[in-house]
Design a protein around this motif. Sequence first.
Motif, PDB file in Angstrom:
ATOM      1  N   PHE A  28      -0.253 -13.829 -44.058  1.00  0.00           N
ATOM      2  CA  PHE A  28       0.764 -12.860 -43.285  1.00  0.00           C
ATOM      3  C   PHE A  28       2.271 -13.528 -43.821  1.00  0.00           C
ATOM      4  O   PHE A  28       3.094 -12.606 -44.168  1.00  0.00           O
ATOM      5  N   LEU A  29       2.263 -14.649 -43.256  1.00  0.00           N
ATOM      6  CA  LEU A  29       3.561 -15.139 -43.299  1.00  0.00           C
ATOM      7  C   LEU A  29       4.112 -15.174 -44.726  1.00  0.00           C
ATOM      8  O   LEU A  29       5.215 -15.182 -45.242  1.00  0.00           O
ATOM      9  N   LEU A  30       3.210 -15.677 -45.878  1.00  0.00           N
ATOM     10  CA  LEU A  30       3.429 -15.623 -47.310  1.00  0.00           C
ATOM     11  C   LEU A  30       4.001 -14.306 -47.796  1.00  0.00           C
ATOM     12  O   LEU A  30       4.810 -14.194 -48.566  1.00  0.00           O
ATOM     13  N   ALA A  31       2.911 -13.347 -47.152  1.00  0.00           N
ATOM     14  CA  ALA A  31       3.373 -11.829 -47.763  1.00  0.00           C
ATOM     15  C   ALA A  31       4.769 -11.336 -47.151  1.00  0.00           C
ATOM     16  O   ALA A  31       5.495 -10.587 -47.873  1.00  0.00           O
ATOM     17  N   VAL A  32       5.169 -11.766 -46.025  1.00  0.00           N
ATOM     18  CA  VAL A  32       6.462 -11.415 -45.594  1.00  0.00           C
ATOM     19  C   VAL A  32       7.549 -12.150 -46.269  1.00  0.00           C
ATOM     20  O   VAL A  32       8.532 -11.442 -46.572  1.00  0.00           O
ATOM     21  N   ASP A  33       7.470 -13.362 -46.575  1.00  0.00           N
ATOM     22  CA  ASP A  33       8.230 -14.108 -47.537  1.00  0.00           C
ATOM     23  C   ASP A  33       8.693 -13.646 -48.864  1.00  0.00           C
ATOM     24  O   ASP A  33       9.703 -13.584 -49.267  1.00  0.00           O
ATOM     25  N   CYS A  34       7.262 -13.188 -49.346  1.00  0.00           N
ATOM     26  CA  CYS A  34       7.466 -12.419 -50.801  1.00  0.00           C
ATOM     27  C   CYS A  34       8.197 -11.087 -50.672  1.00  0.00           C
ATOM     28  O   CYS A  34       8.995 -11.083 -51.609  1.00  0.00           O
TER      29      CYS A  34
END
Length: 72
Positions: A28-34
């Motif tokens: 989820f954090l990776l998706a938000v950063d992307c």
Amino acid sequence: MATTECESAPAGFFAFVLKPGSSLHPAFLLAVDCCFAALFFVLVWLAYLTKGNVHFFILLFIELLLWASVKW
């Protein structure tokens, strides 16, 4: 009526995101950063195309503050 995997995928995603503690999941954090990175590059590109329009720099500043507050 049978549900297909495509129909249940968005419901499964929202069920996962709305579950307490899901915001700490690395995926989820990776998706938000992307998403924030994509928005950043779009705003930089628009600022370049408009030859430095001040509105895009203000939007960039707001986006960076929002990204920092989410990461904090």
